[in-house]
Design a protein around this motif. Structure first.
Motif, PDB file in Angstrom:
ATOM      1  N   THR A  99       0.732 -12.721  13.069  1.00 35.97           N
ATOM      2  CA  THR A  99       0.131 -11.403  13.295  1.00 35.97           C
ATOM      3  C   THR A  99       1.063 -10.286  12.862  1.00 35.97           C
ATOM      4  OG1 THR A  99      -1.164 -12.258  15.154  1.00 35.97           O
ATOM      5  CG2 THR A  99      -0.860  -9.868  15.039  1.00 35.97           C
ATOM      6  N   ASN A 100       2.332 -10.356  13.248  1.00 37.31           N
ATOM      7  CA  ASN A 100       3.299  -9.319  12.883  1.00 37.31           C
ATOM      8  C   ASN A 100       3.545  -9.273  11.385  1.00 37.31           C
ATOM      9  OD1 ASN A 100       5.387  -7.794  15.006  1.00 37.31           O
ATOM     10  ND2 ASN A 100       4.055  -9.320  15.935  1.00 37.31           N
ATOM     11  N   GLY A 101       3.709 -10.438  10.790  1.00 36.42           N
ATOM     12  CA  GLY A 101       4.012 -10.477   9.360  1.00 36.42           C
ATOM     13  C   GLY A 101       2.901  -9.893   8.517  1.00 36.42           C
ATOM     14  N   TRP A 102       1.667 -10.336   8.762  1.00 35.70           N
ATOM     15  CA  TRP A 102       0.549  -9.851   7.947  1.00 35.70           C
ATOM     16  C   TRP A 102       0.161  -8.426   8.306  1.00 35.70           C
ATOM     17  CZ3 TRP A 102      -0.313 -11.648   3.466  1.00 35.70           C
ATOM     18  CH2 TRP A 102      -0.084 -12.995   3.179  1.00 35.70           C
ATOM     19  N   MET A 103       0.404  -8.014   9.548  1.00 33.17           N
ATOM     20  CA  MET A 103       0.139  -6.619   9.913  1.00 33.17           C
ATOM     21  C   MET A 103       1.075  -5.687   9.161  1.00 33.17           C
ATOM     22  SD  MET A 103       0.145  -4.785  13.663  1.00 33.17           S
ATOM     23  CE  MET A 103      -1.396  -5.569  14.130  1.00 33.17           C
ATOM     24  N   TYR A 104       2.355  -6.045   9.087  1.00 29.67           N
ATOM     25  CA  TYR A 104       3.319  -5.211   8.369  1.00 29.67           C
ATOM     26  C   TYR A 104       2.994  -5.191   6.879  1.00 29.67           C
ATOM     27  CZ  TYR A 104       7.867  -3.063   7.378  1.00 29.67           C
ATOM     28  OH  TYR A 104       8.862  -2.208   6.991  1.00 29.67           O
ATOM     29  N   TRP A 105       2.611  -6.350   6.357  1.00 27.68           N
ATOM     30  CA  TRP A 105       2.219  -6.429   4.947  1.00 27.68           C
ATOM     31  C   TRP A 105       1.030  -5.509   4.680  1.00 27.68           C
ATOM     32  CZ3 TRP A 105      -2.233  -7.842   2.360  1.00 27.68           C
ATOM     33  CH2 TRP A 105      -2.110  -8.084   0.986  1.00 27.68           C
ATOM     34  N   PHE A 106       0.009  -5.591   5.520  1.00 29.74           N
ATOM     35  CA  PHE A 106      -1.171  -4.740   5.363  1.00 29.74           C
ATOM     36  C   PHE A 106      -0.788  -3.260   5.428  1.00 29.74           C
ATOM     37  CE2 PHE A 106      -4.048  -2.084   7.906  1.00 29.74           C
ATOM     38  CZ  PHE A 106      -5.134  -1.982   7.048  1.00 29.74           C
ATOM     39  N   MET A 107       0.025  -2.902   6.395  1.00 31.83           N
ATOM     40  CA  MET A 107       0.426  -1.506   6.562  1.00 31.83           C
ATOM     41  C   MET A 107       1.122  -0.984   5.308  1.00 31.83           C
ATOM     42  SD  MET A 107       3.000   0.153   9.429  1.00 31.83           S
ATOM     43  CE  MET A 107       4.492  -0.550   8.700  1.00 31.83           C
ATOM     44  N   LEU A 108       2.080  -1.765   4.781  1.00 34.23           N
ATOM     45  CA  LEU A 108       2.820  -1.300   3.610  1.00 34.23           C
ATOM     46  C   LEU A 108       1.946  -1.275   2.354  1.00 34.23           C
ATOM     47  CD1 LEU A 108       6.436  -2.763   3.874  1.00 34.23           C
ATOM     48  CD2 LEU A 108       5.520  -0.599   4.695  1.00 34.23           C
ATOM     49  N   ILE A 109       1.029  -2.219   2.226  1.00 30.37           N
ATOM     50  CA  ILE A 109       0.150  -2.237   1.053  1.00 30.37           C
ATOM     51  C   ILE A 109      -0.706  -0.974   1.020  1.00 30.37           C
ATOM     52  CG2 ILE A 109      -1.906  -3.339   0.073  1.00 30.37           C
ATOM     53  CD1 ILE A 109       0.670  -4.731  -0.711  1.00 30.37           C
ATOM     54  N   MET A 110      -1.266  -0.591   2.157  1.00 27.85           N
ATOM     55  CA  MET A 110      -2.090   0.620   2.205  1.00 27.85           C
ATOM     56  C   MET A 110      -1.241   1.855   1.920  1.00 27.85           C
ATOM     57  SD  MET A 110      -5.150  -0.380   2.646  1.00 27.85           S
ATOM     58  CE  MET A 110      -5.905   1.229   2.885  1.00 27.85           C
ATOM     59  N   VAL A 111      -0.026   1.884   2.476  1.00 29.14           N
ATOM     60  CA  VAL A 111       0.867   3.018   2.236  1.00 29.14           C
ATOM     61  C   VAL A 111       1.301   3.064   0.776  1.00 29.14           C
ATOM     62  CG1 VAL A 111       3.105   4.024   2.813  1.00 29.14           C
ATOM     63  CG2 VAL A 111       1.655   3.114   4.631  1.00 29.14           C
ATOM     64  N   MET A 112       1.544   1.887   0.171  1.00 26.52           N
ATOM     65  CA  MET A 112       1.928   1.837  -1.238  1.00 26.52           C
ATOM     66  C   MET A 112       0.882   2.499  -2.122  1.00 26.52           C
ATOM     67  SD  MET A 112       3.420  -2.042  -1.502  1.00 26.52           S
ATOM     68  CE  MET A 112       3.240  -2.159  -3.280  1.00 26.52           C
ATOM     69  N   GLY A 113      -0.402   2.242  -1.814  1.00 29.52           N
ATOM     70  CA  GLY A 113      -1.469   2.863  -2.588  1.00 29.52           C
ATOM     71  C   GLY A 113      -1.418   4.374  -2.498  1.00 29.52           C
ATOM     72  N   THR A 114      -1.112   4.871  -1.304  1.00 24.42           N
ATOM     73  CA  THR A 114      -1.001   6.323  -1.116  1.00 24.42           C
ATOM     74  C   THR A 114       0.197   6.892  -1.864  1.00 24.42           C
ATOM     75  OG1 THR A 114      -1.981   6.076   1.081  1.00 24.42           O
ATOM     76  CG2 THR A 114      -0.858   8.146   0.624  1.00 24.42           C
ATOM     77  N   GLU A 115       1.320   6.169  -1.811  1.00 25.68           N
ATOM     78  CA  GLU A 115       2.546   6.642  -2.466  1.00 25.68           C
ATOM     79  C   GLU A 115       2.351   6.774  -3.978  1.00 25.68           C
ATOM     80  OE1 GLU A 115       4.833   7.366  -0.304  1.00 25.68           O
ATOM     81  OE2 GLU A 115       5.394   5.713   1.004  1.00 25.68           O
ATOM     82  N   ILE A 116       1.805   5.727  -4.590  1.00 29.96           N
ATOM     83  CA  ILE A 116       1.676   5.751  -6.050  1.00 29.96           C
ATOM     84  C   ILE A 116       0.601   6.742  -6.477  1.00 29.96           C
ATOM     85  CG2 ILE A 116      -0.051   3.921  -6.349  1.00 29.96           C
ATOM     86  CD1 ILE A 116       3.168   4.458  -8.416  1.00 29.96           C
ATOM     87  N   THR A 117      -0.430   6.937  -5.655  1.00 27.52           N
ATOM     88  CA  THR A 117      -1.453   7.939  -5.958  1.00 27.52           C
ATOM     89  C   THR A 117      -0.849   9.344  -5.946  1.00 27.52           C
ATOM     90  OG1 THR A 117      -3.206   6.562  -4.999  1.00 27.52           O
ATOM     91  CG2 THR A 117      -3.677   8.900  -5.245  1.00 27.52           C
ATOM     92  N   GLY A 118      -0.041   9.625  -4.912  1.00 28.27           N
ATOM     93  CA  GLY A 118       0.587  10.940  -4.807  1.00 28.27           C
ATOM     94  C   GLY A 118       1.560  11.213  -5.933  1.00 28.27           C
ATOM     95  N   ALA A 119       2.408  10.211  -6.250  1.00 30.36           N
ATOM     96  CA  ALA A 119       3.383  10.384  -7.334  1.00 30.36           C
ATOM     97  C   ALA A 119       2.688  10.577  -8.673  1.00 30.36           C
ATOM     98  CB  ALA A 119       4.313   9.170  -7.388  1.00 30.36           C
ATOM     99  N   ALA A 120       1.625   9.793  -8.923  1.00 29.96           N
ATOM    100  CA  ALA A 120       0.902   9.897 -10.196  1.00 29.96           C
ATOM    101  C   ALA A 120       0.236  11.260 -10.337  1.00 29.96           C
ATOM    102  CB  ALA A 120      -0.139   8.786 -10.284  1.00 29.96           C
ATOM    103  N   ALA A 121      -0.253  11.817  -9.222  1.00 32.79           N
ATOM    104  CA  ALA A 121      -0.892  13.134  -9.271  1.00 32.79           C
ATOM    105  C   ALA A 121       0.111  14.209  -9.695  1.00 32.79           C
ATOM    106  CB  ALA A 121      -1.495  13.475  -7.912  1.00 32.79           C
TER     107      ALA A 121
END
Length: 471
Positions: A99-121
């Motif tokens: 639960t902890n491992g995949w929760m952290y993975w999910f959290m970072l994956i969603m944040v990664m999408g936001t990070e690269i979207t913001g930087a690309a903009a």
């Protein structure tokens, strides 16, 4: 299980001359917590609770500091790429590990999408191209970085973090000179900016401000993952955690103090673009030329640096979970540099999917996913604290304690759990935050069910393997 055998197992991904050094880990931790959230989002807490937000940062900083010291004690005794997910499994069984491992993975994956979207903009605006072009270039580049030996990744992230930290230090020096009237053509800061706006919205405003800043220090836990690939995991994680925590608290509180002193309360707001950032406004007071462009560059670097670090963290976590059967064995494959190549590719694919999801924006789904992200860190912190309470006596009995120790057991970790409980209560009474609790509760339940249905044998499987290797 001996500390030596665990350290050997945790550090087996790379040959010794390619492992991370203490400076890499320390700067990665500093860089992961000093990002766009500080440069753009610092105004949210100030608007909610006025200058009492400094007290909110101090409370949140103290809470996270203790959590990190507890995690640091566990990580220095038992280094593991799985970090807190491994310790949750050792304390409560494989369902907690999964639960902890995949929760952290999910959290970072969603944040990664936001990070690269913001930087690309930001970058697309500089060159007048569609945002997908710099996004594709950046993702390809960082894939190459993460396919290389971990020392290369650490060196790259070290210099990224150096830039951000240097900007914060320069801002603190410049802001101090402005505040005391030593900068050319400036007067001493008007203290009424600070004193007249201490609690502009009363106690409810302070509570809202505390929630706004509570997760500002998230990301530091990455150092305990990276330490497992360092030259001396036990020593490095203890050194890095000590160095990081107090410097970050100083960076945040120092920056907020200067912003509150120098800018009228009405000017401080949540910033969507660099021109609105309180940092940019302070640079404007000093007549720094090109302040907006400079802050755009720093914010883009902060976003790209975070994206790079999150690729590393998610790929190493999946690799580690695959060793316990909590992810397909397919992700155990490494390239000639020792990087878990298939795990890196998985992170890249889902990072792109996260970006695509934001463009697609199906009704209700994106809001639910990001609400879940908002509460994930809280769940992980609770597991870290609970695992520490369970494992600390075991470390003492087995003689596994290292140079890093948290005083006041069990009172201090229990107080941390109480503090985290207070945050949950505040979120339940805050309409804008309430959805995070419900969304992450659903995500936690789903992951726990999947753990019982598909999870591996957890830390017990690795324990047996390490005992056989050391005998």
């Amino acid at each position: 299980m001996t500390t030596q055998s665990q350290g050997a197992a945790a550090s087996s991904v790379e040959p010794n001359n390619q492992k991370l050094k203490t400076r890499h880990i320390t700067m990665m931790g500093l860089g992961s917590a000093v990002g766009a959230g500080l440069f753009l989002g610092v105004g949210v807490g100030i608007q909610a609770s006025g200058t009492s937000v400094l007290l909110a940062y101090a409370i949140a900083g103290l809470l996270v500091a203790v959590i990190m010291f507890m995690l640091g004690e566990l990580a220095s005794a038992r280094p593991s790429l799985g970090s807190f997910s491994t310790y949750a499994g050792q304390a409560f069984g494989n369902w907690a590990r999964f639960t902890n491992g995949w929760m952290y993975w999910f959290m970072l994956i969603m944040v990664m999408g936001t990070e690269i979207t913001g930087a690309a903009a930001i970058i697309s605006g500089w060159f007048g191209v569609d945002p997908w072009i710099p996004a594709l270039i950046a993702v390809t580049f960082f894939a190459v970085v993460n396919f290389a030996a971990v020392r290369g990744f650490g060196e790259f992230e070290f210099w990224f973090a150096i830039i951000k930290v240097a900007v914060i230090v320069a801002f603190l020096v410049l802001g101090t000179l402005l505040a005391i009237g030593l900068w050319p053509n400036t007067d001493t800061a008007n203290l009424s900016n600070f004193t007249d706006n201490f609690l502009p919205n009363g106690v409810p405003g302070f509570a809202a401000g505390l929630l706004a800043v509570a997760f500002a220090f998230g990301g530091i836990e990455l150092v305990t993952i990276a330490a497992a690939e360092s030259e001396d995991p036990s020593h490095n994680v203890a050194t890095a955690v000590r160095a990081i925590i107090f410097r970050i608290i100083i960076f945040y509180i120092g920056s907020v103090l200067l912003i509150a002193l120098l800018l009228p309360f009405s000017q401080i707001q949540n910033a969507d673009v660099a021109a609105q950032s309180p940092f940019t406004q302070v640079l404007g007071l000093a007549n720094v030329p090109g302040a907006v462009g400079f802050m755009e560059a720093i914010i883009a670097i902060a976003l790209l640096s975070a994206f790079n670090a999150q690729i590393y963290a998610t790929s190493r976590l999946v690799y580690d979970m695959a060793e316990d059967g909590n992810a397909p064995g397919f992700f155990l494959k490494k390239n000639h540099s020792g990087a878990p190549i298939n795990a890196v590719i998985l992170s890249m694919i889902f990072a792109f999917a996260s970006v695509g999801l934001q463009y697609w924006n199906p009704e209700g789904l994106l809001a639910f996913l990001f609400n879940a992200v908002g509460g994930c860190l809280l769940v992980i912190w609770i597991f870290i604290t609970a695992a520490y309470i369970k494992l600390h006596p075991e470390l003492i009995r087995n003689g596994e304690t290292s140079v890093m120790r948290v005083s006041g057991f069990p009172v201090v970790p229990i107080l941390v759990l109480v503090g985290l409980g207070v945050l949950i209560v505040l979120m339940l009474f805050d309409e804008s935050a309430r959805g995070q609790i419900f969304a992450v509760a659903i995500l936690t339940a789903v992951l726990a069910v999947l753990a019982f249905a598909f999870g591996g044998k957890g830390s017990g499987k690795r324990h047996e393997r390490e005992l056989n290797a050391s005998s």
